[in-house]
Design an enzyme around this catalytic site. Structure first.
Site: not given
Length: 430
Positions: A24-25, A28
């Site tokens: 998920h990170e 980003h």
């Protein structure tokens, strides 16, 4: 051995959760670096740092509390327009906003001024913030691809009896009295041929106190036994065998016949075409969104289950503790075949990632959806400004939403604490 397998299941789920957070990170991190934003930290977890390494301008690390993660980008908040002294704030929240804005600006050196997050175009900001949830959607899709195409979906071939409630000094269950045994394959109930567990229960439930003939296949031969279901209170089921709930989302119960035996289906896996995956993901997103829309009711049910001992709903929201326990229950169940365990564990992780996708798109700070909403509103303001002939930079002061972000964070912490407590004292049962 079951205890060892339980621990293995918990560890596998924990690893899956950690990888989901890490990816998920990365969702980003990659677009942020692609657009030139300076990223100073990439962390999985919160709290004290357990391990970290610096590569280039970014510190990569793992923190002690594995309940999330973050990347730290410089310039998340734009500077306050006008002269700082002339716009001094006196309110408590205003001072807090100014303090956070000043701290964000302190990270931006003159050399890095053009690399601040707030300098990005609207579509770039949306891409960076959407990248995290999108990775969760990709993970869920890949896991469902493995399940549907690589393994297949179960096609029921019959129903067998699982655990038979044993006789005690006071009484015997109807199944034990009738002579039913673990592993008996049910052929028919009350003269009606049955294949699925739902069909078996549909034939037994209406006959409390009545003698019902059951034909089972045992050691290659068909045996007819007579069972008299006793009356009990169970969850009401619809025609598909799913629990019926009332307007408040609570399970509806009814007086019905029961024999004291668990049922399990025998099945084979049939591989599905790739074209089936989007439909399954879409249906999963719909179901997940419906749970979030009913979250206040669901949390009320969790509270009652945690502190009054009421039965926990099967579709109750769970914390990472609950997901871990479910994984342990799956791995430790000796009645479940290895391939079935693999499918269930992968399904748990796929469902978790769908939940993360939907949850993170809620348009409230500090969630990704809140930043996306701010970026979109900024795009609207910029277009209006250009139509009016205004020049210069136009920003949305996202920092003004910090009081809301703190309130949302407190609510989320409270919900997480309640769910973890409920998952310990009254967990959702596998």
């Amino acid at each position: 051995m079951p205890d060892v397998l339980f621990v293995v299941g918990v560890l596998l789920i924990a690893l899956g959760v950690a990888l989901s957070i890490a990816l998920h990170e990365i969702g980003h991190l990659v677009p942020a670096k692609k657009f030139g934003v300076k990223v100073t930290q990439y962390m999985v977890g919160f709290g004290p740092t357990v391990w970290s390494r610096t590569r280039g301008e970014t510190e990569y690390g793992i923190k002690a509390i594995p309940l999330g993660g973050y990347i730290r980008m410089i310039g998340m908040f734009p500077p306050k327009p006008g002269h700082r002294a002339a716009n001094a704030s006196t309110g408590r929240f205003s001072q807090l906003v100014d303090q956070m804005r000043d701290e964000a600006q302190a990270e931006v050196s003159e050399a890095d001024d053009q690399r601040a997050f707030y300098r990005l175009k609207t579509w770039q900001k949306v891409t960076v913030m959407f990248g995290g949830p999108f990775m969760n959607l990709v993970i869920a899709s890949v896991l469902m691809l493995i399940i549907l195409v690589g393994i297949g979906t179960p096609k029921i071939t019959g129903t067998v009896l699982g655990t038979i409630a044993p006789c005690t000094s006071n009484a015997c269950s109807p199944a034990a009295k009738a002579g039913l045994k673990d592993g008996d394959k049910v052929v028919s109930v009350n003269g009606v041929a049955v294949t699925t567990p739902t069909q078996v229960t549909q034939q037994i439930r209406p006959h409390a106190g009545e003698t019902v003939p059951i034909v089972v296949r045992r050691d290659g031969q068909e045996v007819t036994l007579n069972v008299t279901p006793q009356e009990g209170t169970l969850a009401k089921l619809d025609a598909d065998g799913n629990p019926v709930t009332d307007a408040n989302g609570k399970a509806v119960t009814e007086k019905t016949g029961m024999v004291g035996a668990s049922l399990a289906s025998t099945h084979v896996y049939v591989r599905q075409p790739v074209s089936e995956v989007p439909g399954v993901i879409g249906n999963g997103l719909k179901q997940t969104a419906s749970v979030f829309l009913k979250l206040p009711q669901k949390m009320a049910g969790v509270f009652q289950a945690a502190f009054s001992g009421q039965q926990r709903d099967q579709d109750s929201p769970v914390s990472v503790v609950g997901v871990g326990r479910l994984g342990g229950d799956v791995a430790g169940d000796s009645h479940v075949a290895l391939l079935d365990k693999v499918v269930m564990l992968l399904s748990l992780l796929a469902g978790l990632n769908l939940a993360l996708f939907v949850f993170n798109l809620v348009p409230l700070l500090p969630l990704d959806g809140g930043h996306i909403a701010g970026a979109l509103w900024e795009g609207v303001k910029r277009r209006i400004a250009r139509l009016r002939g205004q020049t210069g930079e136009v920003y949305v002061d996202v920092a003004k939403g910090l009081p809301v972000a703190y309130a949302v964070a407190l609510v989320l912490i409270g919900m997480s604490a309640l769910l973890m407590y409920a998952d310990i004292v009254n967990p959702v049962k596998f």
